[in-house]
Design an enzyme around this catalytic site. Structure first.
Site, PDB file in Angstrom:
ATOM      1  N   SER A 177      92.050  36.428  50.365  1.00  0.00           N
ATOM      2  CA  SER A 177      93.142  37.278  49.885  1.00  0.00           C
ATOM      3  C   SER A 177      92.626  38.597  49.313  1.00  0.00           C
ATOM      4  O   SER A 177      92.035  39.396  50.018  1.00  0.00           O
ATOM      5  CB  SER A 177      93.964  36.498  48.856  1.00  0.00           C
ATOM      6  OG  SER A 177      95.152  37.146  48.523  1.00  0.00           O
ATOM      7  N   ASP A 189      97.287  43.592  50.501  1.00  0.00           N
ATOM      8  CA  ASP A 189      95.978  43.052  50.159  1.00  0.00           C
ATOM      9  C   ASP A 189      95.297  42.560  51.428  1.00  0.00           C
ATOM     10  O   ASP A 189      95.808  42.749  52.533  1.00  0.00           O
ATOM     11  CB  ASP A 189      96.100  41.949  49.102  1.00  0.00           C
ATOM     12  CG  ASP A 189      96.774  40.693  49.627  1.00  0.00           C
ATOM     13  OD1 ASP A 189      97.545  40.812  50.601  1.00  0.00           O
ATOM     14  OD2 ASP A 189      96.558  39.602  49.073  1.00  0.00           O
TER      15      ASP A 189
END
EC number: 5.4.2.10
Length: 447
Positions: A103, A242
């Protein structure tokens, strides 16, 4: 049994360090394959996606080996956003979806996230059962039942078309200038393509991954470069994703950043007026700003708070029949469209509001006045348990008594990094800083 492998969002850590080693990934692949392949008389399939980290190749191969050893057929999607894996798990009738990504973490880290056949992330109970299988070991399938693996070329195209279908029918982005920051991550192809095909003038940031630069000085955790690009190019909006594109922050035309709380407040209020906010409530975590709660209360909208982690947000949404939730960090979950947070879909919903209202981004994104909030992280080493220390607990109790009736305090261990997060909210900013600094100092003193 306690959770040792799984955190709040799958398994995560530094690549080539336990638990993120090729050997462990192979064991996890075999365990999860055995867990989902309960009927050997029918074909079982799993889709695997990844972000742009160099270590993704290693984990993709190790997971494939483990899964095929238990008879699972593997479909390799290549670099693709996390929400696309949830989508394709269901649309391709897979028994399991796997996303290889850490992530928003730096490139040296990596992780493994799992989706069930319904496209939703696994429950705590399922993860505990898989951990037990990892520890016990898994018998491989008989030679004739070993699974196959093949690459899927149209996965990204399927996802792009699905994302575009969530934008209002007949609406276009012609005349809208957008900066899109993909964090050199999984959406570096999909996000600019979606925006361009919908008519926007697109300025890209963070779309040249090299295996090492994911989230580096860009993306939703570091939006400065994108904000500068918005202002210098006279853009109408900046979108910061992200590394795996399941979260988003937005930047208005002045360069100001809107976090997930502001985005959720806008969507909740608009959906409530349209009558499409199920349960007339928003689901958010304990980290969301008190100002969000106050704003929603003034609008007659309920707020359901959960533990930190978009998985827990989704679980509450499903159990309560809600269709909007998310996190301050930018996970925006809209279950009418997706099974998990999708930064690009959320950005399109904001752009639709921009077009429909005729307002500027700064007028849409500043929905409520946040209560002053301060968050500081304290890093610790493996094996350390600073929150169990008596002196730390005493200091926490003292600060809580000082803040009582004037603010709130939240202290927790991160589920994805070796950090203690110390967060407080208080209208008195002097007291706010004193409170957080006192607890941080107490924790650092025992490390």
């Amino acid at each position: 049994m306690t959770r040792e492998l799984f955190g709040t969002d799958g398994v995560r850590g530094t690549a080539n360090t336990y638990p993120m080693t090729a050997e462990m990934a192979l064991k996890i692949g075999a365990a999860v394959g055995r867990y989902f392949r309960k009927d050997s008389s029918v074909a079982h399939r799993v889709v695997i996606g990844k972000d742009t980290r160099l270590s993704g190749y290693m984990f993709e191969s190790a997971l494939t080996a483990g899964l095929t050893s238990t008879g699972m057929n593997v479909l390799l999607l290549g670099p693709i956003p996390t929400p696309a894996v949830g989508l394709l798990t269901t649309s391709m009738r897979a028994d399991l979806g796997v996303m290889i990504s850490a992530s928003h973490n730096p490139a040296v880290d990596n992780g493994i996230k799992f989706f069930g056949p319904d496209g939703f992330k696994l429950s705590d109970e399922a993860e505990l059962e898989i951990e037990a299988l990892v520890q016990a070991g898994v018998e491989p399938a008989q030679s004739r039942n070993i699974g196959r693996a093949k690459r899927i070329d149209d996965g990204l195209f399927r996802y792009i078309e699905r994302v575009k279908s969530t934008f209002p029918n007949g609406m276009r982005l012609d005349g809208i200038k957008v900066v899109i920051d993909c964090a050199h991550g999984a959406a570096y192809k999909a996000a600019p393509e979606v925006l361009w095909e919908l008519g926007a003038e697109v300025i890209t940031v963070g779309t040249s991954p090299n295996g090492f630069n994911i989230n580096q000085n860009c993306g939703s955790t570091q939006p400065r470069v994108a904000a500068e690009a918005v202002v210098s190019n006279g853009a109408d909006l900046g979108i910061c994703l992200d590394g795996d594109a399941d979260r988003v922050l937005l930047i208005d035309e002045t360069g100001a950043v809107a976090d997930g709380d502001q985005i959720m407040a806008l969507f909740a209020s608009r959906w409530a007026r349209e009558g499409s906010l199920k349960g007339n409530s928003l689901v958010a975590t304990v980290m969301s700003n008190l100002g969000l709660e106050q704003f929603l209360g003034g609008e007659g909208i309920g707020l359901e708070r959960t533990n930190v982690g978009d998985r827990y947000v989704v679980e509450r949404m499903r159990s309560g029949g809600f269709n909007l939730g998310g996190e301050q960090s930018g996970h925006i979950v809209m279950t009418d469209y997706a099974t998990t947070g999708d930064g690009l879909m959320a950005a399109l919903q904001f752009l639709a509001a921009l077009v429909q209202s005729g307002l500027r981004a700064s007028e849409l994104a500043n929905v409520f006045e946040p209560v002053p909030q301060l968050l500081k992280n304290v890093r610790f080493e493996k094996g350390q348990t600073p929150l169990d220390d008596e002196a730390v607990q005493t200091e926490i109790l003292r600060v809580e008594s000082v803040l009582s009736g004037r603010g709130r305090l939240l202290i927790r261990k991160s589920g994805t990094e070796p950090l203690v997060r110390v967060m407080a909210e208080c209208e008195d900013e002097g007291l706010l800083h004193q409170s957080v600094d006192a607890i941080v100092s107490a924790i650092e003193a025992v490390l």
